[in-house]
Design an enzyme around this catalytic site. Structure first.
Site, PDB file in Angstrom:
ATOM      1  N   ARG A   1     -20.480  19.362 -10.323  1.00 10.53           N
ATOM      2  CA  ARG A   1     -21.722  20.107 -10.580  1.00 10.53           C
ATOM      3  C   ARG A   1     -22.760  19.921  -9.469  1.00 10.53           C
ATOM      4  O   ARG A   1     -23.879  19.469  -9.686  1.00 10.53           O
ATOM      5  CB  ARG A   1     -22.295  19.727 -11.949  1.00 10.53           C
TER       6      ARG A   1
ATOM      7  N   ASP B   1     -17.369  28.010 -21.499  1.00  4.90           N
ATOM      8  CA  ASP B   1     -18.005  27.271 -22.609  1.00  4.90           C
ATOM      9  C   ASP B   1     -17.284  27.472 -23.933  1.00  4.90           C
ATOM     10  O   ASP B   1     -17.637  26.844 -24.926  1.00  4.90           O
ATOM     11  CB  ASP B   1     -19.477  27.697 -22.757  1.00  4.90           C
TER      12      ASP B   1
ATOM     13  N   LYS C   1     -29.092  28.531 -26.167  1.00  3.48           N
ATOM     14  CA  LYS C   1     -29.515  27.351 -25.370  1.00  3.48           C
ATOM     15  C   LYS C   1     -29.657  27.735 -23.902  1.00  3.48           C
ATOM     16  O   LYS C   1     -30.671  27.431 -23.271  1.00  3.48           O
ATOM     17  CB  LYS C   1     -28.466  26.247 -25.496  1.00  3.48           C
ATOM     18  N   ASN C   2     -28.667  28.471 -23.384  1.00  2.47           N
ATOM     19  CA  ASN C   2     -28.650  28.746 -21.939  1.00  2.47           C
ATOM     20  C   ASN C   2     -29.549  29.894 -21.533  1.00  2.47           C
ATOM     21  O   ASN C   2     -29.583  30.265 -20.363  1.00  2.47           O
ATOM     22  CB  ASN C   2     -27.205  28.978 -21.471  1.00  2.47           C
TER      23      ASN C   2
ATOM     24  N   CYS D   1     -23.468  17.636 -18.982  1.00  7.99           N
ATOM     25  CA  CYS D   1     -22.139  17.231 -19.463  1.00  7.99           C
ATOM     26  C   CYS D   1     -21.244  16.879 -18.277  1.00  7.99           C
ATOM     27  O   CYS D   1     -21.267  17.529 -17.243  1.00  7.99           O
ATOM     28  CB  CYS D   1     -21.497  18.375 -20.247  1.00  7.99           C
TER      29      CYS D   1
ATOM     30  N   ARG E   1     -26.753  18.464 -28.543  1.00  7.77           N
ATOM     31  CA  ARG E   1     -27.366  19.039 -27.341  1.00  7.77           C
ATOM     32  C   ARG E   1     -27.394  20.558 -27.447  1.00  7.77           C
ATOM     33  O   ARG E   1     -28.254  21.216 -26.872  1.00  7.77           O
ATOM     34  CB  ARG E   1     -26.573  18.656 -26.082  1.00  7.77           C
TER      35      ARG E   1
HETATM   36  C1  EPZ Z   1     -24.353  27.213 -16.620  1.00  8.19           C
HETATM   37  O1  EPZ Z   1     -24.182  26.005 -15.916  1.00  8.19           O
HETATM   38  C2  EPZ Z   1     -24.369  26.827 -18.098  1.00  8.19           C
HETATM   39  N1  EPZ Z   1     -25.487  25.926 -18.356  1.00  8.19           N
HETATM   40  C3  EPZ Z   1     -23.051  26.146 -18.453  1.00  8.19           C
HETATM   41  O2  EPZ Z   1     -23.077  25.859 -19.845  1.00  8.19           O
HETATM   42  C4  EPZ Z   1     -21.906  27.100 -18.152  1.00  8.19           C
HETATM   43  O3  EPZ Z   1     -20.679  26.449 -18.399  1.00  8.19           O
HETATM   44  C5  EPZ Z   1     -21.975  27.548 -16.684  1.00  8.19           C
HETATM   45  O4  EPZ Z   1     -23.259  28.117 -16.397  1.00  8.19           O
HETATM   46  C6  EPZ Z   1     -20.902  28.578 -16.349  1.00  8.19           C
HETATM   47  O5  EPZ Z   1     -21.026  29.669 -17.187  1.00  8.19           O
HETATM   48  C7  EPZ Z   1     -26.719  26.441 -18.487  1.00  8.19           C
HETATM   49  O6  EPZ Z   1     -26.945  27.631 -18.342  1.00  8.19           O
HETATM   50  C8  EPZ Z   1     -27.813  25.467 -18.815  1.00  8.19           C
HETATM   51  P1  EPZ Z   1     -22.619  27.366 -12.550  1.00  8.19           P
HETATM   52  P2  EPZ Z   1     -24.361  25.971 -14.310  1.00  8.19           P
HETATM   53  O7  EPZ Z   1     -23.653  27.061 -11.531  1.00  8.19           O
HETATM   54  O8  EPZ Z   1     -25.440  26.896 -13.910  1.00  8.19           O
HETATM   55  C9  EPZ Z   1     -20.199  25.375  -9.063  1.00  8.19           C
HETATM   56  C10 EPZ Z   1     -22.792  24.570 -21.792  1.00  8.19           C
HETATM   57  O9  EPZ Z   1     -21.792  24.068 -22.305  1.00  8.19           O
HETATM   58  N2  EPZ Z   1     -21.488  25.258  -8.366  1.00  8.19           N
HETATM   59  O10 EPZ Z   1     -22.348  28.785 -12.904  1.00  8.19           O
HETATM   60  O11 EPZ Z   1     -24.417  24.563 -13.907  1.00  8.19           O
HETATM   61  C11 EPZ Z   1     -20.129  24.458 -10.267  1.00  8.19           C
HETATM   62  O12 EPZ Z   1     -19.745  23.156  -9.889  1.00  8.19           O
HETATM   63  C12 EPZ Z   1     -22.992  24.483 -20.289  1.00  8.19           C
HETATM   64  O13 EPZ Z   1     -23.679  25.218 -22.404  1.00  8.19           O
HETATM   65  C13 EPZ Z   1     -21.498  24.785  -7.066  1.00  8.19           C
HETATM   66  O14 EPZ Z   1     -20.458  24.472  -6.500  1.00  8.19           O
HETATM   67  O15 EPZ Z   1     -22.944  26.580 -13.874  1.00  8.19           O
HETATM   68  C14 EPZ Z   1     -19.088  25.130 -11.123  1.00  8.19           C
HETATM   69  O16 EPZ Z   1     -17.800  24.762 -10.666  1.00  8.19           O
HETATM   70  C15 EPZ Z   1     -21.901  23.693 -19.611  1.00  8.19           C
HETATM   71  N3  EPZ Z   1     -22.707  24.666  -6.431  1.00  8.19           N
HETATM   72  C16 EPZ Z   1     -19.298  26.624 -10.849  1.00  8.19           C
HETATM   73  O17 EPZ Z   1     -20.074  26.693  -9.632  1.00  8.19           O
HETATM   74  C17 EPZ Z   1     -23.887  25.006  -7.041  1.00  8.19           C
HETATM   75  O18 EPZ Z   1     -24.959  24.901  -6.403  1.00  8.19           O
HETATM   76  C18 EPZ Z   1     -20.077  27.342 -11.961  1.00  8.19           C
HETATM   77  O19 EPZ Z   1     -21.276  26.629 -12.121  1.00  8.19           O
HETATM   78  C19 EPZ Z   1     -23.844  25.481  -8.367  1.00  8.19           C
HETATM   79  C20 EPZ Z   1     -22.631  25.608  -9.015  1.00  8.19           C
END
Ligand code: EPZ
Length: 416
Positions: free
Chosen positions: A119, A305, A20-21, A114, A397
């Site tokens: 986020r 995840d 998915k990701n 989610c 999803r």
């Molecule tokens: C990706 O989400 C994945 N989703 C998530 O999978 C996964 O949990 C996550 O990466 C971490 O591995 C997809 O790829 C579609 P991040 P993403 O930006 O990109 C903070 C699932 O279950 N952050 O790496 O949203 C954020 O709040 C989903 O398949 C900021 O602060 O994750 C978090 O605490 C859930 N500012 C941390 O970084 C930003 O601009 C990691 O988020 C971006 C992120």
């Protein structure tokens, strides 16, 4: 609603579909290419449907037939992405980069996804501003103008997966060399870079902490066939299902190195695992043993995840374990549902203290997010009696017909 009657061991083969990701950012990246792309192994999950809808709004044609998905962007036109559409999933944010490449403009409602934490997208937007993209925000929308985009040196405040992917795509539209530092290293990022390079991009270093993009500034124009990598989280979920219920599974089509941090946790204490290049054979031989600490971290650390699913595994272990969730603020929302099933878990901030119990019992439970839903399915597979799980739209999803897959492996699970 799913009805799950616990107690059956799982046996058989499970073919893991595309990740998915990986599929979601690759689908959005098709907008950077004025031609046709045929993706292979695409799962039937609602996030892919949502991304198809977004591409459709832009005038693209998306046909998902079997596990093939044909995406044609020849008639793409600029359109804003409404709160209704963007709110359906976090991945709507991946449209920013491709829209700026194709149209130099983007208007995107704040992404949904989610409810596992705040986020924000500040790291995405900071990188855009580094590249001289004009970014304006209001309560509902983000507006971007990349008419004067320039290559830049970008340092990510946190190795965000989405920000790494989005900025890698945006950098393709700035003529010259951009360097993105402190990148996330997930396999899905490597896959997106490989896909973009097969369209004609010049991206080096994906999978490491520094990515270098030689931007060419213009839309690609190549028709290609591409197979995204398999879903390491879906694979890890089924591996845990086997470890919890007993039995033997061949988990096929996924590189074991992509989820070795999960496999190492269970192979130490309750399973024999044989590793092959793109499959694993897992034989469960004992009750799960408690693990002192499981700490989520960016790849190659233990994936957030898999945190919810691992808690279900530890809930029936032979002792006390501690989970530490470092990536998201509220990713324990399914714990009260597990407690309804007899689990002994106490949450204190980022930590969950899990005291393993001999048996869980069936109950009426509700999923509150994608991976939390998966953890309740795993608990239902081992609980005494019947579990009724509501909120299956969360599961759908990210898991392609999870009830049919588990039923084919011997589980008593039915979609009511
Ligand atoms: C990706 O989400 C994945 N989703 C998530 O999978 C996964 O949990 C996550 O990466 C971490 O591995 C997809 O790829 C579609 P991040 P993403 O930006 O990109 C903070 C699932 O279950 N952050 O790496 O949203 C954020 O709040 C989903 O398949 C900021 O602060 O994750 C978090 O605490 C859930 N500012 C941390 O970084 C930003 O601009 C990691 O988020 C971006 C992120």
């Amino acid at each position: 609603m799913l009805k799950i009657t616990g107690g059956n061991k799982l046996y058989g083969d499970v073919d893991i579909p595309g990740a998915k990701n990986s599929v979601l950012p690759i689908m959005s990246a098709c907008l950077m290419n004025d031609a046709e792309v045929l993706l292979r192994g695409v799962p039937h999950i609602s996030d892919c449907d949502a991304m198809s809808k977004i591409l459709g709004i832009m005038g693209c044609r998306v046909v998902h037939s079997g596990s093939d998905m044909l995406i044609s962007t020849r008639n793409a036109t600029l359109s804003s992405i409404s709160p209704l559409l963007a709110g359906e999933m976090r991945s709507s944010v991946f449209m920013l980069g491709p829209m700026l490449m194709r149209f130099k403009q983007a208007k995107l409602a704040r992404p949904g996804g989610c409810d596992i934490g705040r986020r924000p997208i500040d790291i995405h937007l900071a990188g855009l501003r580094d590249m001289n993209v004009v970014v304006r925000e209001d309560e509902e929308y983000v507006y971007c103008d990349a008419s004067n985009i320039k290559p830049a040196e970008i340092y990510l405040q946190f190795p965000s997966v989405g920000a790494t992917e989005n900025l890698m795509m945006v950098a393709c539209s700035a003529v010259g060399r951009s360097v993105i530092r402190n990148c996330a290293k997930e396999p899905e990022i490597v896959d997106l870079a490989k896909f973009l390079n097969s369209l004609g991009a010049s991206i080096k270093g994906a999978g490491g902490h520094t990515i270098v993009v030689e931007g060419k500034g213009k839309t690609f124009n190549r028709s290609i066939i591409y197979t995204p990598i398999a879903d390491r989280i879906v694979a890890g979920t089924y591996a845990l299902a086997c470890a919890m219920t007993g039995g033997e599974l061949n988990v096929k089509g996924v590189k074991s190195e992509f989820f070795s941090s999960v496999l190492s946790k269970i192979s130490k204490n309750s399973c024999y695992i044989k590793y092959y290049n793109d499959r694993i054979n897992i034989i469960s031989h004992a009750r799960p043993h408690a693990l002192d600490y499981v700490v989520t971290a960016p790849y190659p650390g233990f994936p957030t995840d898999m945190q919810s699913q691992m808690i279900a595994y530890l809930a029936i272990a032979d002792g006390d374990s501690v989970m530490v969730e470092n990536m998201f603020e509220t990713r324990y929302r399914q714990v009260p549902q597990l407690v309804l099933m007899g689990a002994d878990i106490k949450v204190d901030g980022a930590r969950a203290y899990v005291r393993g119990v001999d048996k869980l019992h069936g109950a009426k439970v509700v999923a509150t997010d994608l991976r939390g839903g998966a953890s309740l399915v795993l608990a239902g597979l081992v609980a005494e009696g019947d579990t009724y799980l509501d909120g299956t739209h969360f599961l759908d999803r990210g898991y392609d017909r999870i009830d049919q897959v588990l039923s084919s492996l011997g589980a008593q699970i039915f979609r009511l």
